[in-house]
Design an enzyme around this catalytic site. Structure first.
Site, PDB file in Angstrom:
ATOM      1  N   GLU A 526     -14.012  60.199 153.933  1.00 21.18           N
ATOM      2  CA  GLU A 526     -12.647  60.135 154.461  1.00 21.18           C
ATOM      3  C   GLU A 526     -12.497  60.848 155.799  1.00 21.18           C
ATOM      4  OE1 GLU A 526     -12.349  59.246 150.127  1.00 21.18           O
ATOM      5  OE2 GLU A 526     -13.382  60.778 151.321  1.00 21.18           O
ATOM      6  N   HIS A 593      -5.025  60.963 141.279  1.00 25.58           N
ATOM      7  CA  HIS A 593      -4.903  59.641 141.897  1.00 25.58           C
ATOM      8  C   HIS A 593      -3.471  59.114 141.869  1.00 25.58           C
ATOM      9  CE1 HIS A 593      -9.259  59.447 141.785  1.00 25.58           C
ATOM     10  NE2 HIS A 593      -9.253  58.254 142.339  1.00 25.58           N
TER      11      HIS A 593
END
Length: 817
Positions: A526, A593
């Protein structure tokens, strides 16, 4: 088309061993007498001049911090001073062969690279070009031309040093209007891109700059300068892997690695810790190249105290990178005679160690070689030193003169920080090149399927099946596909973009139209995904990275919050940041999440943050974001990807349109209560509105924020003036949420119209529970009624299921939940 590589178990399970090539260590041993035929007298003197100038420049910085004066001139400087005194030959050797197409990125200790690259450019550029560059930067040029009458090259050196010094001392004549300081200096016309105050921060950015050069077929290489301590930082490793991904050689039509050199100035220390032997495991830094790719990144160790060794290494690496054999790695052995900063008294280093390196000072050694080889006489040396002393001192005096070099009026117009936070410009395409695409847009299979679907989610007032309508995921697809055909610089990358069609199928069949080099799968990195997008944008491209889940923001926290958000402001708008970061806001998947982190992004100045939840808004806002030149965090709720358009008359237009960023939208009109929502909570608010009206006769106006930063409050305030009551809601945890700010702003602006204080409803301040318990965590329709009953006005015969009282809020606050 999507490509894949066969994983053959017979090959993968076959016994064998991995072998490595030898990594060269300080192989170049030539001295000046050995290379006299390779360099002109002017070049040899120029190398000395540049090294001396860097040394004098940093001595000025050191003296200001330690003694409060330089050259007998008192000045209080309290800013950063991370000095590389002793490392000058490494910087000058690096810059010697670089041309204007070659760009460098630095770190907090990069005065040397900054000056060396600039002075090298001044020597290479013609007088007319130099004059044009200076005239285009009139704030600096006008000052030095009034003070000095010199030839163009000498004037250019004054101009350049003045712009750097004015920047460091926070003056508006600095190259970034005094907004950058010592650790962020740059001058793009000379190929010097912003230095980075975060250790290793330039590595992924430089990889992205190299990606731009490869995708857009531009000349030149990119150098990421960092220290040996940066190899303790994950983004540096991510960047090296990103730059070396196999796909550049196996899946891209334009074969060849990224033209980026990771140049580690290895001075033996990461701040105070010794890298070799203490804080690192590599022993010899060059070893790490073997852990990246089979070519071992062409890694080698170079003696940074020998300027000719550095020049030789750069020559060879530049050739490799230009041939598509990158990336490359250099372990440049050097040493700083000073501490990490001027406040570092070197408690971890002995004076004997420091003196042993001073005894081999590259500048003193080079000076001796000049004399021994009859390049200059002793008297010439003295004259050069005097010239440099005057250059630095006279420029310093100009840079600190309040009359000549004033500070920016932060609140004034037109010269204010506010002016530079966002460009708010609209640029449809960032290059006039022809977009590289596969076939015609109308031939794309998904485009053809969507032509057969209803563009509205309603027919005769009834909701159509999801399979029969243009869904939110389709609206995103259409926007992205259109922009790929329009802007040749656009690239999009992230995890599984090309194979899975992005998260939840938004990019499905995009690969049928977009070639691999413009739409590709990246590693699960990321920091590199966002960092590379930043570098790509700095070079003049437009990037659309995806993080899949906004929960993964933490893996790219520095890149999003400390890099993406900062560079337009820190460069006084010279660098534009057309980067749109797509992040999904999840549900069903628990604590790591299923979080809404919109408020984290909204808290950091410099980011636009949008959260559309209907197909019409999703396409229109994405169109606006992709047409702009500002960094945008584009949030998508994963529960809504399959929804059709229920609000906009006519549904989602097939043709291009924009929804202005910052404008809320009234999704349902009402007269008794205003509800402002962020994200998917809109639909719970609409359920509540129906109950309010059917059971209690309360007409509810529901406003969808759509955007978070910027935000136009007037429609909300006008609604509150009408209704006298306000509830603000979001799926984000309430503590520290932007919805608190929304409520505060409306309260301050419409206080006299409110019948009760605004009510804020957010998710509980817990970890997100499992899917089966989410109704107790995220706002539900009855929460709105509970809150209204207890905090605005009691509802007849209503029994709340949960407490929104002040006492309950105090109890939760005491527990920190």
């Amino acid at each position: 088309m999507t490509k894949s590589l066969n994983l053959d178990p017979n090959q993968i399970r076959k016994p064998g061993k991995i072998t490595f090539s030898d990594i060269p260590m300080n192989q170049y041993q030539k001295r000046m007498k050995d290379v006299l035929g390779e360099y002109s007298r002017e070049q040899l003197i120029g190398i000395f001049y540049d090294m001396l100038c860097i040394r004098e420049f940093e001595t000025m910085m050191q003296n200001l911090r330690l003694t409060g004066q330089y050259g007998g001139v008192a000045y209080e400087y309290s800013g950063p001073a991370h000095l590389g005194i002793g490392q000058e030959s490494a910087a000058v050797g690096q810059a010697f062969l670089l041309d204007r197409d070659d760009v460098i990125f630095g770190n907090h200790r990069s005065h040397g690279e900054l000056i060396a690259k600039g002075f090298s450019a001044i020597r290479q550029l013609g007088q007319e070009t130099l004059k044009a560059v200076m005239e285009q930067n009139s704030d600096q040029y006008n000052v030095v031309t009034k003070q000095f009458k010199l030839d163009t090259k000498a004037m250019a050196r004054r101009f350049y040093l003045y712009g750097i010094m004015a920047e460091i001392f926070g003056r508006k004549n600095g190259f970034a209007r005094g907004l950058g300081n010592s650790m962020h200096a740059f001058f793009i016309p000379f190929g010097v891109y912003p230095n980075n105050a975060i250790v290793g921060g330039s590595a992924p950015i430089a990889a992205g700059a190299a990606l731009y050069k490869k995708v857009m077929k531009k000349e030149g290489i990119v150098i990421a300068n960092a220290g040996d301590g940066s190899l303790g930082c994950g983004p540096v490793w991510e960047a090296m892997n990103f730059a070396a991904m196999d796909q550049y050689h196996t899946l891209w039509d334009d074969k060849g690695g990224l033209p980026v050199l990771f140049n580690f100035n290895n001075n033996g220390y990461g701040m105070g810790g010794q890298t070799s032997g203490e804080t690192m495991a590599f022993g010899e830094l060059a070893r790490v190249g073997a852990g990246i790719n089979p070519e071992q990144m062409h890694a080698e160790r170079v003696d940074g105290f020998n300027v000719f060794a550095v020049i030789d290494a750069i020559r060879r690496k530049k050739r490799l990178l230009s041939e598509g054999k990158g990336p490359a790695l250099l372990d440049v052995v050097t040493y700083r005679f000073c501490g990490h900063s001027t406040s570092d008294s070197n408690p971890n280093r002995t004076q004997e160690e420091i003196q042993s390196w001073r005894d081999q000072d590259a500048i003193a050694d080079y000076e001796l070689q000049l004399v021994e080889n009859n390049i200059v006489a002793e008297s010439d040396i003295a004259a050069i030193k005097a010239e440099i002393g005057d250059l630095v001192l006279s420029t310093f005096k100009l840079a600190i003169d309040d009359t000549v070099s004033p500070r920016m009026d932060l609140y004034g117009e037109p010269d204010s920080i506010e002016k530079y936070m966002f460009s708010n410009t609209k640029v449809e395409k960032l290059s006039d090149a022809q977009p590289d695409m596969i076939g015609r847009k109308e031939d794309n299979e998904r485009v053809q399927r969507l032509e057969k679907k209803s563009r509205s989610g309603l027919k005769d007032g009834k909701k159509l099946p999801s399979s029969a309508v243009v869904q939110l995921r389709d609206a995103i697809f259409e926007s992205v596909l259109d922009k790929f055909y329009e802007d040749p610089t656009l690239v999009s990358f992230g995890e599984d973009l090309r194979i899975w069609g992005s998260a939840y199928g938004t990019y499905k069949d995009l690969d049928k139209s977009v070639p691999y080099r413009r739409l590709f799968n990246s590693a699960i990195s990321e920091a590199a995904i966002i960092g590379a997008s930043i570098g790509y944008a700095m070079m003049g491209g437009r990037a659309l990275p995806e993080l899949m889940y906004c929960d993964f923001l933490g893996r790219a926290g520095d890149e999003v919050l400390n890099q993406l958000a900062k560079w337009q402001g820190m460069t006084a708008g010279q660098v534009k940041m057309p980067v749109v970061v797509r992040m999904g806001v999840g549900a069903k998947y628990g604590a790591q999440h299923s979080q809404d982190w919109s408020s984290i992004c909204a808290h950091v100045p410099g980011l636009k943050v949008v959260f559309p939840v209907t197909p019409y808004d999703a396409k229109g806002i994405l169109n606006a974001a992709l047409n702009g030149t500002d960094p945008v965090i584009y949030l998508e709720n994963q529960k809504l990807y399959g929804d059709g358009e229920l609000f906009h008359e006519g549904g989602v237009p097939a043709e291009y349109y924009e929804v202005p960023i910052g404008e809320p939208d009234i999704k349902k009109k009402g007269s008794d209560l205003t509800v402002l929502t962020v994200g998917a909570t809109l639909f719970k608010a609409l359920e509540a509105a129906q109950i309010f009206e059917e059971k209690y006769g309360i007409s509810t106006e529901v406003i969808d924020a759509r955007s978070i930063v910027p935000f136009h409050f007037e429609p909300v305030i006008e609604s509150v003036k009408k209704t006298g009551k306000l509830i603000v809601a979001s799926d984000a945890c309430q503590k520290g949420s932007i919805i608190n700010d929304f409520a505060q702003t409306v309260c301050e602006s419409a206080f006299n119209y409110l019948d009760a204080p605004p009510v804020v409803i957010g998710a509980r301040n817990w970890i997100t529970p499992v899917y089966e318990l989410e109704e107790h965590f995220f706002p539900q329709a009855d929460w709105f009624l509970d809150a209204y009953h207890q905090k605005i006005k009691p509802l007849a015969d209503y029994l709340p299921a949960r407490s929104f009282t002040a006492a309950e809020k105090s109890r939760r606050n005491l527990k920190g939940v």
